[in-house]
Design a protein around this motif. Structure first.
Motif, short mmCIF file in Angstrom:
data_model
loop_
_atom_site.label_atom_id
_atom_site.label_comp_id
_atom_site.label_asym_id
_atom_site.label_seq_id
_atom_site.Cartn_x
_atom_site.Cartn_y
_atom_site.Cartn_z
N SER A 46 -29.97 -36.48 16.19
CA SER A 46 -30.90 -37.54 15.81
C SER A 46 -30.80 -37.79 14.31
CB SER A 46 -32.34 -37.17 16.19
OG SER A 46 -32.80 -36.10 15.39
N ILE A 47 -31.34 -38.91 13.86
CA ILE A 47 -31.25 -39.25 12.44
C ILE A 47 -32.02 -38.27 11.57
CG2 ILE A 47 -30.73 -41.68 12.82
CD1 ILE A 47 -33.68 -42.31 12.14
N ASP A 48 -32.93 -37.47 12.19
CA ASP A 48 -33.63 -36.45 11.42
C ASP A 48 -33.05 -35.05 11.64
OD1 ASP A 48 -34.58 -36.10 13.98
OD2 ASP A 48 -36.70 -36.22 13.47
N GLY A 49 -31.84 -34.99 12.24
CA GLY A 49 -31.10 -33.74 12.31
C GLY A 49 -31.29 -32.88 13.54
N HIS A 50 -32.05 -33.32 14.52
CA HIS A 50 -32.26 -32.54 15.74
C HIS A 50 -31.17 -32.82 16.77
CE1 HIS A 50 -36.36 -32.60 13.99
NE2 HIS A 50 -36.35 -31.35 14.42
N GLN A 51 -30.77 -31.77 17.50
CA GLN A 51 -29.80 -31.92 18.58
C GLN A 51 -30.53 -32.36 19.85
OE1 GLN A 51 -26.24 -31.22 18.36
NE2 GLN A 51 -26.87 -31.46 16.24
N ILE A 52 -30.01 -33.40 20.50
CA ILE A 52 -30.61 -33.92 21.72
C ILE A 52 -29.51 -34.00 22.78
CG2 ILE A 52 -31.77 -35.90 22.79
CD1 ILE A 52 -32.74 -36.61 19.91
N SER A 53 -29.78 -33.40 23.95
CA SER A 53 -28.80 -33.42 25.03
C SER A 53 -29.26 -34.35 26.15
CB SER A 53 -28.63 -32.02 25.62
OG SER A 53 -27.98 -31.19 24.69
N LEU A 54 -28.29 -35.02 26.72
CA LEU A 54 -28.51 -35.83 27.91
C LEU A 54 -27.54 -35.36 28.97
CD1 LEU A 54 -29.00 -39.48 26.67
CD2 LEU A 54 -30.63 -38.07 27.87
N PRO A 55 -27.99 -35.04 30.15
CA PRO A 55 -29.37 -35.15 30.57
C PRO A 55 -30.24 -34.08 29.92
CG PRO A 55 -28.07 -34.17 32.31
CD PRO A 55 -27.12 -34.57 31.23
N ALA A 56 -31.51 -34.42 29.76
CA ALA A 56 -32.47 -33.47 29.22
C ALA A 56 -32.78 -32.43 30.30
CB ALA A 56 -33.75 -34.18 28.78
N HIS A 121 -42.08 -42.51 16.36
CA HIS A 121 -42.23 -41.24 17.07
C HIS A 121 -41.14 -41.01 18.12
CE1 HIS A 121 -44.29 -44.41 19.20
NE2 HIS A 121 -44.25 -43.69 20.30
N VAL A 122 -40.29 -42.02 18.33
CA VAL A 122 -39.18 -41.90 19.30
C VAL A 122 -37.94 -41.42 18.55
CG1 VAL A 122 -37.66 -43.18 20.86
CG2 VAL A 122 -40.11 -43.75 20.76
N PRO A 123 -37.30 -40.36 19.02
CA PRO A 123 -36.07 -39.92 18.36
C PRO A 123 -35.01 -41.02 18.42
CG PRO A 123 -36.79 -38.30 19.99
CD PRO A 123 -37.65 -39.51 20.16
N ALA A 124 -34.29 -41.17 17.32
CA ALA A 124 -33.21 -42.15 17.25
C ALA A 124 -31.94 -41.45 16.80
CB ALA A 124 -33.57 -43.27 16.27
N ALA A 125 -30.81 -41.91 17.33
CA ALA A 125 -29.52 -41.35 16.96
C ALA A 125 -28.49 -42.46 16.89
CB ALA A 125 -29.09 -40.30 17.99
N ILE A 126 -27.42 -42.19 16.19
CA ILE A 126 -26.30 -43.12 16.09
C ILE A 126 -25.26 -42.69 17.12
CG2 ILE A 126 -24.50 -44.06 14.59
CD1 ILE A 126 -26.38 -43.27 12.20
#
Length: 174
Positions: A46-56, A121-126
């Protein structure tokens, strides 16, 4: 007349050779070549540095594909933010993610956009390397998908309302 027929024959032969060449190189195939095309999990930062996996793990996720420069995307990201708020208030087990499809847009620009549409409040990523776009076969801005906990896309639409997003997440297991 002979010269014209000869010219047409040459053009026809060239076209046939070009078509054969395309077929041999695989150009024009519909299945994207991607390391994540097998349906396995994809991880983005995410743009704030958190790792996000899909599927969650254990929950469906609403994913909206956008670009800051897309005027039509404003309502879609705003709806995603409203759906995230509604899900949190209702105690629904769901995740939300906004994916910027333009790798040239900065984290600061994306963060400002998310703030301006009340979706901070929604995570955003590039979508670096188009990993998510390829994985979920998204080719157009302003597309929302709902992915269940197993990674299956259960819903796909352009700019759905917050209510529709919430209802589809519930159908997907939220």
């Amino acid at each position: 007349m002979t010269r014209t027929r000869t010219g047409l024959k040459a053009v026809s032969i060239a076209a046939a050779l070009a078509a054969g060449s395309l077929a041999l190189t695989g150009c024009g195939t519909t299945a994207p070549a991607s390391p994540v095309a097998d349906g396995g999990p994809v991880t983005v930062t995410s743009i704030d540095g958190h790792q996000i996996s899909l599927p969650a793990t254990g929950e469906p996720t609403a994913v909206f594909f956008f670009s800051v420069g897309c005027g039509e995307c404003v309502n879609g990201v705003r709806s995603l933010g409203r759906a995230a708020t509604a899900a949190e208030e209702a105690g629904d087990n769901a995740s939300f993610l906004a994916i910027d499809m333009d790798p040239g847009e900065s984290k600061e620009t994306i963060g400002g956009f998310m703030d301006s549409v009340d979706a901070e409040h929604v995570p955003a990523a590039i979508d670096t390397g188009a990993a998510l776009s390829l994985r979920f076969q998204v080719a157009a801005l302003s597309t929302l998908i709902v992915v269940d906990a197993e990674g299956k896309v259960t819903f796909r639409a352009t700019d759905p309302s917050a209510e529709t997003i919430t209802a589809e997440l519930v159908k997907a297991g939220a």
